[in-house]
Design an enzyme around this catalytic site. Structure first.
Site, PDB file in Angstrom:
ATOM      1  N   LYS A 196      84.672 -19.700 -47.510  1.00 21.18           N
ATOM      2  CA  LYS A 196      85.147 -19.494 -46.163  1.00 21.18           C
ATOM      3  C   LYS A 196      86.625 -19.555 -45.843  1.00 21.18           C
ATOM      4  O   LYS A 196      87.065 -19.477 -44.585  1.00 21.18           O
ATOM      5  CB  LYS A 196      84.112 -20.528 -45.366  1.00 21.18           C
ATOM      6  CG  LYS A 196      82.602 -20.190 -45.192  1.00 21.18           C
ATOM      7  CD  LYS A 196      81.807 -21.404 -44.385  1.00 21.18           C
ATOM      8  CE  LYS A 196      80.401 -20.796 -44.251  1.00 21.18           C
ATOM      9  NZ  LYS A 196      79.551 -20.944 -45.318  1.00 21.18           N
TER      10      LYS A 196
HETATM   11  C1  LIG Z   1      78.414 -20.181 -45.648  1.00 25.79           C
HETATM   12  C2  LIG Z   1      78.210 -20.303 -47.258  1.00 25.79           C
HETATM   13  C3  LIG Z   1      77.301 -19.295 -47.881  1.00 25.79           C
HETATM   14  C4  LIG Z   1      76.616 -18.508 -46.854  1.00 25.79           C
HETATM   15  O1  LIG Z   1      77.373 -17.405 -46.577  1.00 25.79           O
HETATM   16  P1  LIG Z   1      77.019 -16.386 -45.468  1.00 25.79           P
HETATM   17  O2  LIG Z   1      78.155 -15.435 -45.196  1.00 25.79           O
HETATM   18  O3  LIG Z   1      76.325 -16.975 -44.191  1.00 25.79           O
HETATM   19  O4  LIG Z   1      75.616 -15.586 -45.971  1.00 25.79           O
HETATM   20  C5  LIG Z   1      76.975 -19.390 -49.149  1.00 25.79           C
HETATM   21  N1  LIG Z   1      77.409 -20.428 -49.876  1.00 25.79           N
HETATM   22  C6  LIG Z   1      78.334 -21.256 -49.383  1.00 25.79           C
HETATM   23  C7  LIG Z   1      78.818 -22.315 -50.359  1.00 25.79           C
HETATM   24  C8  LIG Z   1      78.678 -21.494 -48.147  1.00 25.79           C
HETATM   25  O5  LIG Z   1      79.404 -22.432 -47.281  1.00 25.79           O
END
Ligand SMILES: *Cc1c(COP(=O)(O)O)cnc(C)c1O
Length: 435
Positions: free
Chosen positions: A107
């Site tokens: 993210k």
């Molecule tokens: C947010 C997140 C996901 C999921 O990603 P999406 O884009 O919501 O599908 C998977 N793994 C981790 C560690 C995350 O923080």
């Protein structure tokens, strides 16, 4: 580039408008009015470029009319200042590590790029931009560290007390400066409801310039395409070309960006979504019926999403055509027991310590290869560093986790958080009194 709402293609807004108001009024999601394709010559020679150069080419193709080249380059160099290395576990299987940013989760790509774009569009003399965000753990850390020190912005993070891990909490609560943390005596859903109510409060919106750092923001989606191209460049420099990406998926923003990259001309053979038991999309791909359910808590808790909000974007990319979607995306679902086994297996076979989300991607990637043997590279995405999910990982394996230097530095710093009850009146008072 103009952006339309997936609910109404005639509703068009500028990039800036889409960035500051994540959600169109008709509750669709913004999409670029046309998907630019990259020069095939660039893709053919992509291994000659650096990660930042590749990122710039992609961003320039989508938003080059909205941000001049020189400024866009500066934004990318500042935001994408960490690597996404491809690590081979075997000659045909590699893991794309997306956790080398400041919050140790993928993210960071979205949050850092979005924060700098928002800072760029905020002119001197504008009212302070108030970013409100509810988090179950990973989003808050990426947003806090992404916006830390970005001029003209202030971030307020709501997180559920006792429900985030130690490293996650430290990332939320040790920043100071323009970052504020509210420890809510409730669940993530309570935090989200408080934030939603604030966005819908006319009086508050009159006093403060509120914006959301939500994962559906188009400025979070765009930078997530960068690392798919970069993974391909790394494969090409090893003499490989054909690739199947497996993405651990919750809200489907990460895989959505991969599919956008594909539509922009990245040669990808297939995408695989790995999910935990929150399996709305896998059920849809099987049955053609989209039936969201309330989310269920799992070990891979950043993917505990019952109604993935980015799915409409993917539907839109594939013209709402089920067989086209099925031709490009497969999915596999794993329960906690299986996820644990996946983490143990990664450690036993490859000495690789993975977070539960990454283990789900590994399992799905393996399952897809079993169902579809062939000569291609299996690349699965590692979305977070294991140090963020100590409770999910077995003790023997967790012993092997090395805390990154940045996480170690936060230990013992004073915790800066205010407690908040699940009470909108108190939340609103906090925002106004601390303006
Ligand atoms: C947010 C997140 C996901 C999921 O990603 P999406 O884009 O919501 O599908 C998977 N793994 C981790 C560690 C995350 O923080």
């Amino acid at each position: 580039m103009q952006f339309y709402s997936t609910n109404n293609k005639n509703l068009r807004v500028s990039f800036q408008e889409a960035v500051f108001n994540s959600l169109p009024q008709d509750k669709g999601l913004y999409m670029p009015e046309n998907i630019p394709t990259l020069d095939p010559y660039f893709i053919k020679n992509i291994q000659q470029y650096s990660f930042q150069e590749i990122a710039f080419q992609i961003a320039n193709a989508i938003i080059g009319d909205d941000i001049p080249e020189k400024d866009l380059k500066a934004i990318i160099e500042d935001a994408i200042n960490f690597d996404a290395p491809l690590r081979f576990l075997s000659p045909e299987t590699a893991v794309l590590e997306l956790f080398h940013g400041p919050s140790y989760a993928f993210k960071d790509f979205g949050a850092r790029f979005m924060s700098r774009v928002m800072g760029y569009f905020s002119k001197q003399g504008d009212q302070l931009l108030d970013v409100l965000v509810a988090t179950s753990g990973d989003t808050g850390g990426a947003v806090a560290l992404g916006f830390l020190g970005v001029e003209g912005t202030r971030v307020t993070i709501l997180y559920p007390k006792g429900k985030v891990s130690k490293v996650q909490e430290e990332q939320l609560t040790t920043n100071g400066q323009n970052i504020r943390a509210l420890e809510v005596e409730g669940t993530f859903d309570d935090c989200q409801a408080l934030v939603k109510q604030a966005f819908n409060d006319p009086e508050l919106n009159q006093k403060l310039r509120l914006t959301s750092a939500n994962s559906i923001n188009i400025a979070r989606l765009i930078p997530q395409t960068f690392y798919y191209f970069w993974a391909y460049a790394q494969l090409k420099s090893q003499g490989m070309g054909e690739v199947v990406f497996t993405v651990p998926s919750g809200n489907f923003g990460n895989i959505g960006a991969g599919l956008l990259a594909f539509k922009m001309g990245l040669p990808v053979s297939h995408f695989v979504a790995g999910t935990n038991v929150n399996d709305t999309v896998p059920r849809f791909l099987n049955s053609g019926l989209y039936e969201p359910k309330a989310s269920v808590q799992t070990l891979a808790n950043a993917m505990d999403v019952g109604n993935p909000s980015n799915w409409v974007r993917i539907q839109d990319l594939f013209h709402n055509n089920l067989s086209e979607l099925q031709g490009m995306i497969s999915s596999y679902t794993y329960n906690d027991e299986e996820t644990k086994k996946g983490m143990d297996e990664l450690y036993e076979q490859f000495k690789y310590v993975a977070c539960p989300h990454t283990a789900i991607a590994y399992l799905a990637s393996k399952a897809y290869r079993k169902d579809h043997p062939g000569e291609y590279a299996s690349v699965f995405l590692s979305t977070a560093h294991p140090c963020k999910f100590p409770e999910a990982i077995s003790e023997e394996v967790y012993k092997e986790v090395k805390l990154p230097a940045g996480a170690e530095k936060l230990q013992g710093l004073p915790k800066l958080a205010e407690e908040l009850k699940v009470d909108y009146v108190a939340f609103k008072a906090y925002l106004i009194e601390n303006n």
